[in-house]
Design a protein around this motif. Structure first.
Motif, PDB file in Angstrom:
ATOM      1  N   UNK A  95       0.846  -1.204   0.000  1.00  0.00           N
ATOM      2  CA  UNK A  95       0.000   0.000   0.000  1.00  0.00           C
ATOM      3  C   UNK A  95       0.881   1.254   0.000  1.00  0.00           C
ATOM      4  N   UNK A  96       1.929   1.199   0.825  1.00  0.00           N
ATOM      5  CA  UNK A  96       2.845   2.333   0.928  1.00  0.00           C
ATOM      6  C   UNK A  96       3.532   2.602  -0.376  1.00  0.00           C
ATOM      7  N   UNK A  97       3.915   1.545  -1.066  1.00  0.00           N
ATOM      8  CA  UNK A  97       4.608   1.728  -2.341  1.00  0.00           C
ATOM      9  C   UNK A  97       3.701   2.454  -3.321  1.00  0.00           C
ATOM     10  N   UNK A  98       2.416   2.049  -3.331  1.00  0.00           N
ATOM     11  CA  UNK A  98       1.457   2.703  -4.241  1.00  0.00           C
ATOM     12  C   UNK A  98       1.386   4.198  -3.930  1.00  0.00           C
ATOM     13  N   UNK A  99       1.227   4.485  -2.658  1.00  0.00           N
ATOM     14  CA  UNK A  99       1.129   5.892  -2.251  1.00  0.00           C
ATOM     15  C   UNK A  99       2.398   6.649  -2.622  1.00  0.00           C
ATOM     16  N   UNK A 100       3.550   5.964  -2.419  1.00  0.00           N
ATOM     17  CA  UNK A 100       4.819   6.610  -2.727  1.00  0.00           C
ATOM     18  C   UNK A 100       4.905   6.954  -4.202  1.00  0.00           C
ATOM     19  N   UNK A 101       4.537   5.979  -5.053  1.00  0.00           N
ATOM     20  CA  UNK A 101       4.626   6.216  -6.496  1.00  0.00           C
ATOM     21  C   UNK A 101       3.705   7.361  -6.908  1.00  0.00           C
ATOM     22  N   UNK A 102       2.564   7.441  -6.262  1.00  0.00           N
ATOM     23  CA  UNK A 102       1.601   8.471  -6.656  1.00  0.00           C
ATOM     24  C   UNK A 102       1.998   9.849  -6.163  1.00  0.00           C
ATOM     25  N   UNK A 103       2.607   9.940  -4.976  1.00  0.00           N
ATOM     26  CA  UNK A 103       2.791  11.250  -4.351  1.00  0.00           C
ATOM     27  C   UNK A 103       4.233  11.716  -4.223  1.00  0.00           C
ATOM     28  N   UNK A 104       5.170  10.764  -4.209  1.00  0.00           N
ATOM     29  CA  UNK A 104       6.529  11.148  -3.832  1.00  0.00           C
ATOM     30  C   UNK A 104       7.537  10.917  -4.943  1.00  0.00           C
ATOM     31  N   UNK A 105       7.228   9.968  -5.841  1.00  0.00           N
ATOM     32  CA  UNK A 105       8.238   9.494  -6.779  1.00  0.00           C
ATOM     33  C   UNK A 105       8.698  10.580  -7.741  1.00  0.00           C
TER      34      UNK A 105
ATOM     35  N   UNK B 272       2.868  22.382   7.565  1.00  0.00           N
ATOM     36  CA  UNK B 272       1.528  22.733   7.105  1.00  0.00           C
ATOM     37  C   UNK B 272       0.544  22.183   8.122  1.00  0.00           C
ATOM     38  N   UNK B 273      -0.407  22.975   8.482  1.00  0.00           N
ATOM     39  CA  UNK B 273      -1.314  22.539   9.535  1.00  0.00           C
ATOM     40  C   UNK B 273      -2.263  21.445   9.076  1.00  0.00           C
ATOM     41  N   UNK B 274      -2.643  21.501   7.784  1.00  0.00           N
ATOM     42  CA  UNK B 274      -3.575  20.482   7.311  1.00  0.00           C
ATOM     43  C   UNK B 274      -2.810  19.361   6.644  1.00  0.00           C
ATOM     44  N   UNK B 275      -2.724  18.247   7.357  1.00  0.00           N
ATOM     45  CA  UNK B 275      -2.003  17.101   6.832  1.00  0.00           C
ATOM     46  C   UNK B 275      -2.892  16.399   5.814  1.00  0.00           C
ATOM     47  N   UNK B 276      -2.303  16.095   4.631  1.00  0.00           N
ATOM     48  CA  UNK B 276      -3.146  15.563   3.556  1.00  0.00           C
ATOM     49  C   UNK B 276      -3.373  14.066   3.663  1.00  0.00           C
ATOM     50  N   UNK B 277      -2.650  13.394   4.534  1.00  0.00           N
ATOM     51  CA  UNK B 277      -2.755  11.943   4.600  1.00  0.00           C
ATOM     52  C   UNK B 277      -3.217  11.496   5.981  1.00  0.00           C
ATOM     53  N   UNK B 278      -3.905  10.365   5.988  1.00  0.00           N
ATOM     54  CA  UNK B 278      -4.291   9.810   7.281  1.00  0.00           C
ATOM     55  C   UNK B 278      -3.071   9.146   7.904  1.00  0.00           C
ATOM     56  N   UNK B 279      -3.137   8.896   9.204  1.00  0.00           N
ATOM     57  CA  UNK B 279      -2.008   8.253   9.876  1.00  0.00           C
ATOM     58  C   UNK B 279      -1.751   6.873   9.272  1.00  0.00           C
ATOM     59  N   UNK B 280      -2.824   6.161   8.829  1.00  0.00           N
ATOM     60  CA  UNK B 280      -2.631   4.831   8.224  1.00  0.00           C
ATOM     61  C   UNK B 280      -1.817   4.940   6.945  1.00  0.00           C
ATOM     62  N   UNK B 281      -2.170   5.943   6.135  1.00  0.00           N
ATOM     63  CA  UNK B 281      -1.438   6.111   4.873  1.00  0.00           C
ATOM     64  C   UNK B 281       0.029   6.436   5.140  1.00  0.00           C
ATOM     65  N   UNK B 282       0.243   7.341   6.127  1.00  0.00           N
ATOM     66  CA  UNK B 282       1.620   7.723   6.453  1.00  0.00           C
ATOM     67  C   UNK B 282       2.393   6.500   6.945  1.00  0.00           C
ATOM     68  N   UNK B 283       1.736   5.700   7.803  1.00  0.00           N
ATOM     69  CA  UNK B 283       2.391   4.499   8.309  1.00  0.00           C
ATOM     70  C   UNK B 283       2.753   3.558   7.165  1.00  0.00           C
ATOM     71  N   UNK B 284       1.894   3.493   6.167  1.00  0.00           N
ATOM     72  CA  UNK B 284       2.142   2.600   5.035  1.00  0.00           C
ATOM     73  C   UNK B 284       3.375   3.062   4.268  1.00  0.00           C
TER      74      UNK B 284
END
Lengths: 261, 362, 582
Positions: free
Chosen positions: A49-59, A104-116
């Motif tokens: 799940x984390x890899x997916x999120x990484x590719x979408x947001x960080x890569x 930034x005060x408004x975090x765009x990800x849930x803690x689960x997503x960040x953990x992933x």
């Protein structure tokens, strides 16, 4: 006389606005709500799940294998703590290129997503893990020792009350008010951006917990003598006395010198 | 400039004319007095007095009286509240204070009560003066500041003639010995003061307590540091181990504080820096070479050290030379090595004086 | 008096009976007051003092704010001395402030913590003391600006200006000494820097440092020494000089702004009894009240948060109190290359210029200014009427330029806070301020002077043509014009009551034999300065000019009021048709 008074007040009004700005900035930081820290072991599905999120947001910046590009550093070995800190405080993903990623005060990800994502990055190479809540709560700690550690290791950049300070060329050490203990700990072990690393050999986990306890105490106890003026030291005090002290005095002097109706 | 009023006294009026009035050239474009008109406007005198409300109606005066009394009343009332609060409010109590947030209201309550008490007093008095006391302006004449010629003459005469009776002018022996007697004894008072102020610096400013073999210890825990504990990007605030035995802890600390950093050796540009360090671990004096503030702000990405007092910036990759700000000299480096147990130790003391410059540091 | 001291009545025989019967009022306060007067003869001076007249203007209260703040400092400071322990002896804290429990600190710092937390009302008094100190220096600075810009420093008040300058400088030192006493991290860092300043003095630097600190920094002597300077030496000098300062104000009588009925030879205002006694007395309470309110509501110098002084730590945003800001700013702007080594010795001009020289040089220039201006104008008259700043364009512009320079330095002291609050680079700010230190005063001078001259021309225009009424009149032959209402004599007087100096012309530089005058060089400088001051002055309207403006409607040129032989074109400041004379 009126023209003179108006001219005096004009720059004062600007200074007042600046002061208001300072106060608003200070108050603005108190919005961030604390979240529960969880240091669970990563499961394979979480990494996926984390890899997916990484590719979408960080890569885009950090590369498809997190190997780093011109726009962003390699993330191999930064550990789950770095991911949790950077994403948990809203610094990553960065909104726009800048000398330094702002909180930034408004975090765009849930803690689960960040953990992933953290689990995925941690799976690439070993690095600092998300700290155990035992050392990030600031409880059962020695506030006085934490204060001393803070003054020696942190105050030179973050200011005596954690109000933040300037670094070279537009970089800065951020304000530390109302920050979750977990994020303070993670910043120390990972050394985000300009900040040096304070590994557990440098400041022990107990010492870090003491520092967190001190910062929490500062959050609560800043108002002993009244408004804290942003805890910025003599500059804000000087500005205050020039704008308000002198302003009030002149207002009274004008009232005193004016003929009664 | 403007003594256009009724000239008063003989000295004041146009005293300026005695200096080079010929040299002052009247401009021709500016018309001064012609066709029987005066050269200057006449002072119209005080404008007619405008009465206040309280002068005209007893009702307004009564209202003003009540306002003054209210202000004085506030003063007494606030003082009473102050006294009660002083004894009854717990200084440790916390509460939400509007505009301040969570605070100890004790100081706020005392301050506000005292402020109101004093303001009530002061504003009452001023309001009274403004509304009920006479507001017709009075005129007081000025007189030239200087004394009259006769007075001056008398003063000079008194000084010269009466003073002359002391015979000081005729008795040079007394004159010169008196000068000596007045000039020298104060030295006897100044000397113990200056002489007792402090010891001579000798070469103390050039020395620190760092010696060969001293372990580098953490500030403030004073525990030794192993080389492998200093990871890249780390910064340690360091003191010499023998600070524990020091009798002048603050004085020694003020010179001996050191910053320990680890860099990738490949980015260090100075050979001396690499030689004096250990595997990319380098130790530099933390005392700024400008005026002595601790240079503690290490940016681990740019490897810059910034001083928070006056923003002198030092580049750790270039032997801490100054790249910005008012300092001139690089921070002195402390040569380090590793002892048999793997702990970092000083290879020697500093090779130059640490801290701010001074004349004879040479 | 009596020569027959046989009995008590005999002793009284020589007593004089009162020459005039007592008035009812005399009977009422005569008792104690009479007793006092019998022994002091104070009735005469006190009676005179009560009739003394003070002019009313808000700007005259600035000095009073300073005076009252000083008194508040003396009162609150006395309170603080009862608990403050001026010792650098090390102790372990065990008071009620938890975040410092068990920490080693100096007795000075511990006692300041005790005043803040363990003595009821102590924190309030500490904050009153500190806020009043800041207000003291703010008020005296603004008071000095008022005196400067209105020309109140001219004869016969030059001496009092010099005394004021000394007072102001001593106030800075007094403030710095007080700031350093609590021995917290911030004040200790200030002392640390001060030690660096001392070292920068050529030849003697390290000796001065060792003598002041009684050995190596920080030592245990500096706190008690500063304490003695702060509570005894400087307050004594301050109070003494201040007494002379205010005494001279009484001797000179207060200056006043020009206005109808006010001349150089009178004072128009309110008598001490009862109006000024109530106003000035009330104002003391107002100043104290405002300081108390601020001290109740706003924290100043939270020493508990800074922690005790230790030479190793430091805090971001290490600044002195505002009045030392300009010197600190100068240190931030001075470039490092001003330090160099020659003949084996170190010359630290990068530190010395800002830390050792700046303050005395600045105050010397300020103190000398009245004498410079008097030399340039050659004016030896007494001046009791104030200048409106616009009527002295060059002086006003010089003042604003100097103020700008000071402001640049003061802003420089906050460059780090500007950087974080405005999201700028601290390096850019420093570079910009370095340039601004030289450029901004020049611009400020030019702009201020132009503004002053424009305001003067506006005044001339107003006097010559009156107020615009907004009424448009159509004449019989179809012309339109706006009717102007002439100023009444009182309003006009405010605008025309000033003199204009003319530039001094050089007298013959050489006598008839071609021998240069021994003072020729000095004269040339003086003439040049005089031109610099007065070349483009705008003179006040004269009755003749007003009459001319009314008569023929060609008065526009007179608005400029410039010498006719000047080639500068007259400013076309008004395009209106002048109204025909009614």
């Amino acid at each position: 006389m009126n023209a003179l008074a108006a001219r005096r007040r004009h720059p004062a009004a600007i200074a007042l606005l600046i002061l208001l700005g300072l106060v608003v900035t200070g108050v603005g930081y108190s919005v961030l709500a604390p979240k529960t820290a969880s240091a669970t072991t990563a499961s394979a599905s979480q990494v996926e799940e984390g890899k997916k999120l990484f590719l979408a947001n960080c890569a885009t910046c950090h590369g498809l294998q997190a190997q780093g590009t011109k726009a962003g550093p390699s993330l191999a070995g930064v550990g789950a703590a770095a991911v949790d800190f950077q994403m948990g405080t809203g610094r990553m993903p960065m909104a726009a290129p800048a000398v330094q990623a702002p909180r930034v005060n408004e975090v765009r990800f849930t803690q689960e997503q960040i953990d992933a994502v953290a689990a995925y990055i941690a799976s690439l190479a070993p690095g600092p893990a998300i700290p155990s809540p035992e050392y990030t709560s600031g409880e059962n700690a020695n506030v006085a020792l934490g204060a001393e550690l803070f003054r020696v290791n942190c105050a030179m950049c973050h200011n005596f009350a954690g109000s933040g300070g300037a670094l070279t060329r537009g970089k800065y050490a951020p304000n530390l008010r109302d920050i979750e203990g977990k994020h303070i700990y993670e910043a120390m072990v990972t050394g985000p951006q300009s900040m040096p690393v304070f590994n557990d050999d440098n400041i022990s986990p107990e010492g870090k917990n003491d520092i967190i306890a001190y910062l929490h105490a500062v959050d609560k106890q800043e108002n002993r003598g009244g408004m804290a003026l942003g805890n910025l030291g003599p500059v804000s005090e000087g500005l205050f006395i020039w704008v308000f002290g002198l302003g009030i005095m002149i207002a009274f002097a004008v009232w005193l010198g004016r003929k009664a109706a | 400039m403007s003594d256009n009023g009724t000239p008063h006294g003989e000295v004041v009026s146009h005293g300026g004319d005695d200096f080079g009035s010929d040299a002052v050239r009247l401009d021709q474009g500016h018309i001064e007095g012609s066709g029987g008109l005066p050269a200057r406007f006449e002072n119209p005198g005080l404008p007619p007095h405008v009465a206040r409300m309280s002068d005209l109606s007893e009702k307004a005066a009564k209202r003003a009286e009540k306002q003054v009394a209210t202000l004085f009343g506030i003063a007494s009332l606030a003082t009473i509240v102050f006294i009660i609060a002083y004894f009854t409010v717990d200084p440790e109590m916390t509460a939400f204070v509007p505009g301040i947030g969570e605070a100890n209201p004790y100081n706020v309550i005392l301050g506000v009560c005292l402020g109101l008490a004093l303001l009530g007093c002061g504003m009452g008095a001023v309001h009274w003066a403004k509304t009920l006391m006479p507001d017709t302006e009075m005129v007081e004449e000025r007189h030239p500041q200087r004394a009259s010629d006769a007075d001056r003459q008398r003063a000079v005469d008194n000084f010269l003639q009466e003073g002359g009776k002391s015979q000081i002018g005729r008795r040079p022996l007394i004159k010169f010995s008196l000068a000596g007697a007045l000039a020298l004894p104060p030295l006897a008072l100044v000397l113990p003061l200056v002489g007792g102020l402090g010891p001579l610096p000798k070469d103390n400013l050039s020395k620190t307590i760092w010696k060969k073999g001293d372990r580098l210890v953490r500030d403030p825990e004073l525990t030794p540091i192993k080389a492998d504990q200093v990871t890249i990007g780390s910064v340690y605030h360091v003191l010499p181990a023998n600070i524990k035995e020091s009798h002048e802890v603050l004085e020694d600390k003020a010179k001996a504080a050191v910053l320990l950093m680890r860099l990738d050796p490949s980015i260090i540009k100075s050979k001396k820096e690499i030689d004096w360090g250990y595997d990319g671990i380098v130790a530099y004096s933390k005392i700024c070479t400008h005026v002595g503030c601790p240079v503690g702000l290490y940016e681990q990405q740019t490897h810059h050290l910034l001083c928070p007092c006056h923003q002198s910036t030092f580049d750790v990759t270039e032997d801490c030379k100054v790249i910005f700000g008012p300092a001139k000299r690089p921070l002195p480096q402390l040569p380090i090595e590793v002892d048999s147990e793997g702990y970092l130790v000083a290879r020697s003391g500093f090779h130059e004086a640490v801290g701010p410059s001074f004349w004879e540091r040479g | 008096m009596s020569s027959t001291p046989y009995d008590a009545d005999g002793l009284r025989r020589g007593d004089k009976a009162p020459e005039t019967p007592y008035s009812p009022g005399m009977k009422k306060i005569g008792g104690v007051a009479g007793w006092l007067d019998d022994r002091t003869g104070a009735a005469k001076p006190i009676g005179y003092l009560m009739k003394k007249v003070f002019p009313d203007h808000w700007s005259f209260m600035l000095g009073e704010v300073a005076m009252y703040s000083m008194i508040i400092c003396l009162l609150s400071g006395t309170f603080l001395t009862f608990w403050f322990v001026p010792s650098a002896g090390q102790v372990v804290y065990d008071g009620s402030y938890v975040p410092l429990k068990g920490i080693t600190m100096s007795e000075a710092y511990r006692s300041t913590l005790d005043i803040s937390f363990d003595i009821r009302g102590g924190l309030l008094i500490r904050q009153i003391h500190h806020w009043a100190a800041l207000l003291f220096i703010v008020a005296l600075s603004v008071h000095m600006l008022r005196v400067f810009f209105t020309g109140a420093f001219r004869k016969p008040r030059e001496l009092n200006w010099v005394i004021g300058c000394i007072l102001s400088m001593l106030a800075l030192v007094e403030g710095f000494a007080g700031y350093s006493l609590p021995d917290d991290l911030l004040s200790g860092t200030g002392l640390r820097a001060a030690e660096g300043f001392m070292r920068s003095v050529p030849v003697l630097g390290s000796y001065i440092s060792y003598f002041v600190f009684n050995g190596p920094f920080p030592g245990e002597s500096i706190i008690p020494r500063l304490y003695s300077v702060h509570v005894l030496l400087l307050p004594a000098i301050l109070v003494g000089l201040f007494t002379v300062h205010i005494g001279l104000v009484f001797v000179h009588k207060h200056t006043q702004y020009p206005g109808p009925g006010r001349t150089n030879n009178n004072v128009v205002g309110f008598p001490v009894m009862p109006v000024y006694a109530a106003k000035a007395g009330g104002f003391f309470f107002i100043v104290f009240g405002v300081v108390a309110l601020i001290s109740g509501l706003v924290t100043i110098n939270p020493i508990w948060a800074y922690g005790p002084y230790d030479p190793s730590p430091v805090t971001a945003g290490s600044q002195p109190d505002w009045y030392m800001g300009f010197a600190d700013g100068a240190l931030r702007l001075l470039p490092g290359w001003l330090e160099f080594e020659a003949f084996g010795f170190t010359f630290s001009f990068n530190v010395m210029i800002g830390a050792i020289l700046l303050i005395p040089v600045m105050y010397t220039l300020m103190a000398l200014y009245p004498f410079l201006e008097a030399w340039v104008t050659g004016d030896k008259r007494e001046h009791h009427l104030l200048d409106r700043p616009r009527n002295r364009p060059t002086r006003t512009a010089l003042g604003v330029a100097a103020l700008t320079m000071y402001g640049v330095l003061m802003f420089a002291a906050g460059n780090d806070l500007m950087a974080i609050k405005l999201h700028l680079s601290i390096n850019d700010i420093t570079h910009i301020l370095r340039a601004a230190f030289f450029i901004a005063p020049v611009i400020a001078f030019w702009v201020t002077k132009r503004i002053c001259l424009s305001l003067q021309r506006k005044d001339r225009d107003l006097v010559l043509h009156g107020r615009e009424t907004g009424r448009i009149i159509r004449t019989a032959d179809g012309k339109f014009f706006e009717q102007h209402e002439p100023l009444d004599p009182y309003a006009r007087w405010n605008l025309v009551d000033y003199d204009t100096d003319q530039p001094l012309q050089l007298e013959a530089p050489a006598d008839e034999n071609g021998v240069a005058s021994p003072t020729a060089r000095k004269d040339r400088v003086r003439a040049a300065l005089s031109r610099f001051y007065f070349d483009d002055s705008v003179p006040a309207v004269t009755p003749a000019e007003l009459a001319a403006a009314h008569h023929d409607g060609h008065g526009h040129e007179a608005i400029e009021g410039a010498p006719a032989d000047e080639d500068r074109p007259a400013l076309e400041s008004s395009r209106r048709e002048a109204p025909p004379r009614p």
